[in-house]
Design an enzyme around this catalytic site. Structure first.
Site, short mmCIF file in Angstrom:
data_model
loop_
_atom_site.label_atom_id
_atom_site.label_comp_id
_atom_site.label_asym_id
_atom_site.label_seq_id
_atom_site.Cartn_x
_atom_site.Cartn_y
_atom_site.Cartn_z
N TRP A 117 0.63 -8.13 -13.94
CA TRP A 117 -0.29 -9.15 -13.41
C TRP A 117 -0.57 -10.24 -14.46
O TRP A 117 -0.91 -9.95 -15.60
CB TRP A 117 -1.62 -8.55 -13.01
CG TRP A 117 -1.68 -7.54 -11.92
CD1 TRP A 117 -2.77 -6.74 -11.63
CD2 TRP A 117 -0.71 -7.19 -10.92
NE1 TRP A 117 -2.51 -5.93 -10.55
CE2 TRP A 117 -1.25 -6.18 -10.09
CE3 TRP A 117 0.60 -7.62 -10.66
CZ2 TRP A 117 -0.56 -5.61 -9.02
CZ3 TRP A 117 1.30 -7.04 -9.61
CH2 TRP A 117 0.73 -6.06 -8.81
N ASN A 177 1.10 -10.93 -5.09
CA ASN A 177 1.42 -9.53 -4.86
C ASN A 177 1.13 -9.15 -3.42
O ASN A 177 -0.01 -9.17 -2.98
CB ASN A 177 0.59 -8.63 -5.79
CG ASN A 177 0.78 -7.16 -5.46
OD1 ASN A 177 1.90 -6.68 -5.32
ND2 ASN A 177 -0.32 -6.43 -5.31
N GLU A 178 2.21 -8.84 -2.67
CA GLU A 178 2.12 -8.35 -1.29
C GLU A 178 1.32 -9.25 -0.35
O GLU A 178 0.36 -8.81 0.31
CB GLU A 178 1.57 -6.91 -1.26
CG GLU A 178 2.45 -5.94 -2.02
CD GLU A 178 2.05 -4.48 -1.83
OE1 GLU A 178 2.93 -3.62 -1.98
OE2 GLU A 178 0.87 -4.21 -1.53
N TYR A 203 7.57 2.13 0.39
CA TYR A 203 6.51 3.14 0.38
C TYR A 203 6.49 3.94 1.68
O TYR A 203 5.54 3.84 2.46
CB TYR A 203 5.14 2.48 0.16
CG TYR A 203 4.93 2.00 -1.24
CD1 TYR A 203 4.92 2.88 -2.31
CD2 TYR A 203 4.74 0.64 -1.50
CE1 TYR A 203 4.73 2.43 -3.61
CE2 TYR A 203 4.55 0.18 -2.79
CZ TYR A 203 4.54 1.08 -3.84
OH TYR A 203 4.36 0.64 -5.12
N GLU A 233 8.87 -2.67 -5.93
CA GLU A 233 7.98 -1.52 -6.07
C GLU A 233 8.59 -0.38 -5.26
O GLU A 233 8.93 -0.56 -4.09
CB GLU A 233 6.57 -1.80 -5.51
CG GLU A 233 5.72 -2.76 -6.32
CD GLU A 233 4.28 -2.84 -5.78
OE1 GLU A 233 3.84 -1.90 -5.08
OE2 GLU A 233 3.61 -3.84 -6.06
N TRP A 287 7.47 1.98 -9.49
CA TRP A 287 6.00 1.93 -9.47
C TRP A 287 5.53 3.34 -9.77
O TRP A 287 5.64 4.20 -8.90
CB TRP A 287 5.48 1.46 -8.11
CG TRP A 287 3.99 1.31 -8.08
CD1 TRP A 287 3.07 2.28 -7.79
CD2 TRP A 287 3.25 0.13 -8.39
NE1 TRP A 287 1.80 1.78 -7.89
CE2 TRP A 287 1.88 0.45 -8.25
CE3 TRP A 287 3.59 -1.18 -8.77
CZ2 TRP A 287 0.86 -0.47 -8.47
CZ3 TRP A 287 2.58 -2.09 -8.98
CH2 TRP A 287 1.23 -1.74 -8.83
#
Length: 408
Positions: free
Chosen positions: A64, A179-180, A260, A300, A342
């Site tokens: 980040w 991010n996302e 994920y 990720e 991740w």
């Protein structure tokens, strides 16, 4: 490392290149590096992370470059910075270079952790704006100006350790817009698409040298209904993102996808998660080749130790599946540009663990899988250098031998 060897990562068609040679990525995420570097008592953990990652050949870290309005904030209020925290980010960048690790720096969060778009909306409300949703982040001119000011501050930052401006520093692999990102208030995807179009070009206007990616999870949206069945669930089509459409934007250089299955399909571990991972990856690699002409990074991926049915053998299987899918693309010169675990943690940071932390020094089997994959990718990354000496015939002999030895 000689500075002349440390040159910008670029892209050529659907491959990353450095100094004209392919650069396939084996990397990782450690999002909290700046915050740890801001405290002298934890700064050493940043160095440990890079040391341990480098030891197994990991070459890119995603982290980040934001912390908005929260504890130990980088950006305290719009365009007002804590210089000590900015110096901490400087340290992260300079330390990464020492260990030959490049950084993907993410500029804002979709989620509330570390501020995110909701913090920008809070700032807007405090300034008297009439805002009704966190998704106003993507459309309100004032909030967009806050974001642009942050982009400008980070890209034009002169590193206090190296004296190199971020936008000129080859240690930085590329910029991630968010991010996302999700914009659930507009499932059509138009609002987020317009934001991506504006911000990708804005980043490039300040820094034309570095690569830019969006930070997407990879969900297929309404513009490709024939792809909806590839999504992990029906909800994924309704979050305002659109993998192919979003990545066809001017200024976007490579694609990002997250993996994920344990949060998207079911928390309980099953073989179906591995099968999903294979098809999810292959679909996006095919799209990157057939529609986007750009590399794709699986930015990720991981599995939580908190999941029912979890064990380390399953985690190793999932990681090996991701790596094998990348290698199948790599050996054909395909668009599978790499993957980022991740997430990698050093010892003594368990209190930050969200379930996905991998402590390489405590996980020998996982560490060996990561290291072997790094060696394979490095072999591919070195092939071009043989051309000058041996010509293409030698290159293909090497490749055939390499594939047979390692059973790719």
């Amino acid at each position: 490392m000689e500075d002349e060897e440390w040159t910008m990562v670029q892209k050529s068609g659907n491959q990353f290149v450095v100094n004209g040679q392919p650069f396939y990525v084996n990397g990782f995420n450690t999002y909290w590096l700046m915050v740890f570097a801001a405290d002298q008592s934890t700064r050493g953990k940043v160095t440990e992370t890079f040391q341990q990652a480098s030891a197994v050949g990991l070459s890119v870290c995603r982290t980040w470059a934001f912390n908005d309005g929260q504890w130990r904030a980088l950006q305290k209020t719009p365009a007002v910075y804590d210089e000590d925290v900015f110096k901490a980010l400087d340290f992260v960048v300079s330390e990464a270079k020492k260990y030959k690790i490049r950084l993907i720096l993410s500029i804002v969060n979709n989620w509330e952790a570390y501020g995110g778009k909701s913090q920008y909306v809070k700032w807007g409300k405090a300034a008297g704006l009439n805002l009704t949703s966190d998704d106003d982040f993507f459309s309100h001119p004032t909030l967009k100006s806050y974001y642009k000011a942050h982009v400008k501050a980070v890209l034009n930052r002169v590193n206090t350790f190296t004296n190199i401006t971020y936008k000129d520093d080859p240690t930085i692999f590329g910029w991630e817009l968010m991010n996302e990102p999700r914009c659930e208030s507009d499932p059509s995807g138009d609002k987020l698409q317009a934001w991506i179009e504006e911000m990708a070009v804005y980043v490039k206007s300040i820094d034309p040298k570095h690569l830019v990616e969006i930070g997407l999870e990879g969900f297929y949206g309404l513009s490709t209904p024939n792809r909806a069945h590839i999504n992990p669930n029906s909800y994924a089509q309704q979050v305002g993102t659109d993998f192919i459409r979003n990545h066809q934007v001017l200024g976007v250089d490579f694609a990002s996808v997250h993996i994920y299955p344990d949060s998207w399909i079911s928390q309980s571990i099953s073989d179906a998660h591995v099968e999903f991972t294979k098809s999810w990856m292959q679909s996006h690699i095919d799209d990157a080749e057939n529609y986007l002409n750009m590399p794709v990074i699986f930015a990720e991926f991981g599995v939580s130790a908190k999941d029912p049915g979890y064990n380390s053998t399953y985690r190793d299987t999932l990681i090996a599946t991701v790596y094998k899918t990348i290698l199948n693309s790599t050996k054909k010169g395909g668009a599978g540009g790499g993957s980022l675990l991740w997430q990698v943690f050093p010892e003594g940071t368990d209190y930050m663990d969200d379930g996905y932390a991998i402590v390489l020094s405590k996980s020998l089997s996982t560490s060996n899988i990561v290291s072997l994959h790094s060696k394979k990718l490095n072999t591919f990354n070195s092939f071009c250098s043989w051309k000058c000496h041996w010509g293409c015939r030698k290159k293909h002999v090497l490749l055939d031998d390499f594939q047979s030895r390692d059973e790719l």
